[in-house]
Design an enzyme around this catalytic site. Sequence first.
Site, PDB file in Angstrom:
ATOM      1  N   LYS A 116     -12.528  -1.777   1.683  1.00  0.00           N
ATOM      2  CA  LYS A 116     -11.818  -0.848   0.800  1.00  0.00           C
ATOM      3  C   LYS A 116     -12.629  -0.700  -0.496  1.00  0.00           C
ATOM      4  O   LYS A 116     -13.677  -0.084  -0.492  1.00  0.00           O
ATOM      5  CB  LYS A 116     -10.379  -1.309   0.585  1.00  0.00           C
ATOM      6  CG  LYS A 116      -9.553  -1.128   1.866  1.00  0.00           C
ATOM      7  CD  LYS A 116      -8.077  -1.378   1.702  1.00  0.00           C
ATOM      8  CE  LYS A 116      -7.312  -0.950   2.940  1.00  0.00           C
ATOM      9  NZ  LYS A 116      -6.757  -2.072   3.722  1.00  0.00           N
ATOM     10  N   SER A 135       0.794  -1.227   0.000  1.00  0.00           N
ATOM     11  CA  SER A 135       0.000   0.000   0.000  1.00  0.00           C
ATOM     12  C   SER A 135       0.827   1.278   0.000  1.00  0.00           C
ATOM     13  O   SER A 135       0.336   2.318  -0.416  1.00  0.00           O
ATOM     14  CB  SER A 135      -0.948  -0.004   1.193  1.00  0.00           C
ATOM     15  OG  SER A 135      -0.204  -0.047   2.387  1.00  0.00           O
ATOM     16  N   HIS A 149      -5.693  -4.401  -1.186  1.00  0.00           N
ATOM     17  CA  HIS A 149      -5.543  -3.239  -2.074  1.00  0.00           C
ATOM     18  C   HIS A 149      -5.587  -3.639  -3.545  1.00  0.00           C
ATOM     19  O   HIS A 149      -5.016  -2.955  -4.392  1.00  0.00           O
ATOM     20  CB  HIS A 149      -4.233  -2.497  -1.777  1.00  0.00           C
ATOM     21  CG  HIS A 149      -4.312  -1.603  -0.581  1.00  0.00           C
ATOM     22  ND1 HIS A 149      -4.944  -0.371  -0.604  1.00  0.00           N
ATOM     23  CD2 HIS A 149      -3.860  -1.768   0.676  1.00  0.00           C
ATOM     24  CE1 HIS A 149      -4.861   0.178   0.593  1.00  0.00           C
ATOM     25  NE2 HIS A 149      -4.208  -0.640   1.395  1.00  0.00           N
TER      26      HIS A 149
HETATM   27  C1  LIG Z   1      -6.504  -2.558   5.050  1.00  0.00           C
HETATM   28  C2  LIG Z   1      -5.726  -3.796   5.054  1.00  0.00           C
HETATM   29  C3  LIG Z   1      -6.028  -4.831   5.943  1.00  0.00           C
HETATM   30  C4  LIG Z   1      -7.091  -4.700   6.995  1.00  0.00           C
HETATM   31  O1  LIG Z   1      -8.361  -4.645   6.444  1.00  0.00           O
HETATM   32  P1  LIG Z   1      -9.622  -4.392   7.391  1.00  0.00           P
HETATM   33  O2  LIG Z   1     -10.727  -5.112   6.732  1.00  0.00           O
HETATM   34  O3  LIG Z   1      -9.804  -2.908   7.429  1.00  0.00           O
HETATM   35  O4  LIG Z   1      -9.280  -4.936   8.724  1.00  0.00           O
HETATM   36  C5  LIG Z   1      -5.294  -6.005   5.855  1.00  0.00           C
HETATM   37  N1  LIG Z   1      -4.315  -6.150   4.943  1.00  0.00           N
HETATM   38  C6  LIG Z   1      -3.975  -5.163   4.088  1.00  0.00           C
HETATM   39  C7  LIG Z   1      -2.889  -5.373   3.081  1.00  0.00           C
HETATM   40  C8  LIG Z   1      -4.673  -3.955   4.121  1.00  0.00           C
HETATM   41  O5  LIG Z   1      -4.326  -2.984   3.293  1.00  0.00           O
END
Ligand SMILES: *Cc1c(COP(=O)(O)O)cnc(C)c1O
Length: 395
Positions: A242, A183, A211
Amino acid sequence: MYGEIKAYLQKELNSIEEAGIYKKERIITTPQNSKIKVNTGEEVIIMCANNYLGLSSNLEVVEAAKQSLDTHGFGMSSVRFICGTQDIHKELEAKIAKFYGTEDTILYAAAFDANGGVFEPLFGPEDAIISDELNHASIIDGIRLCKAHRYRYKHSDMQDLEKQLISAAKQRFRIIVTDGVFSMDGDLAKMDEICDLAKKYDALVMTDECHSAGFIGKTGRGVPEHFGVLDKVDIITGTLGKALGGAMGGYTTGKKEIIDMLRQKSRPYLFSNSLAPSIVGASNKVFDILSTTTELRDKLEDNTKYFKDKIVSAGFDIKAGDSPIVPIMLYDAALSQKFADMLLEEGVYAIGFFYPVVAKGQARIRTQISAAHSKEDLDKAAGAFIKVGKALNVI
Ligand SMILES: *Cc1c(COP(=O)(O)O)cnc(C)c1O
């Protein structure tokens, strides 16, 4: 009693503030969309949401959430195995498995929980987990909760991965774990090479598609699709928080026995509440949309190219990558904060990242493009970057 720890916490908080890394939260008063209002009343273009497909306030998705409230109620008041499984939960798990071409899927309250609960039920002291050094915090924590041997390889360094695989040859089972898209830089894991090495050294492959789910790859199946290895990846985790509507929730999808074992033993699944019906109903709609059209991910790809071209031709350095994460490099921490403040004055909401979130001397504004952005939004955002960049002598 509270006196001593209060003084200690105050001192620690002060030192965080003095180091300039105290996290302040800006307050938004509208739904998450391409433009939002902050509590000062200004409307700004948002350039730092994970709302890649613009589904966070998509009308069809919101409507599906409302309908599920009517048909399935507000909350489950239960974990899945007691009385927290509705027909729509099973429907969503089946839809996610169909989307990826996997055998089964298990839902979690968050992807943090999916990653936190995936290793311990599957791997023990005889086994090896081989992890990219830049993997997400939730993967790191999940590995900590498991007794398997830990091997870490340098970020996307396939020679180092091979070295670790050789060291791990003595263990019973091996699994290579990577973020699909990292990210901070927006770069993709080298999934094809990872799968080749996994085959050579008899290891499983797991990717965290938080992502990338919904938009990377020709039909949005993520990084494995991008590299043509969807059938070679054993475990995929992802978030509903997301691109896929952005509410909350996570999932693990893959082989039947793996998912079955997680349902029996994965602690965040067994000991945490079931996903709310409105989220599940809306997520079913999201997967319907993504399974019938690539329109949104196509628009996102187009928007990303459009914005990148403008930023690069203006003279900014960006991190090259194949994702809609476009880090605009400023290198200097204080400059990144000043830059973000001035962008806000120009009606653009973006955040400066600096050490320890990224390496020292690698401060940046990380922009994230959305299918919800119009060309005018992107013109205006790029214009603001250029204006501030000139004022601060960056370009
Ligand atoms: C945002 C993210 C998470 C966590 O996701 P949530 O559903 O908000 O707990 C886990 N792994 C990665 C790579 C992320 O970017």
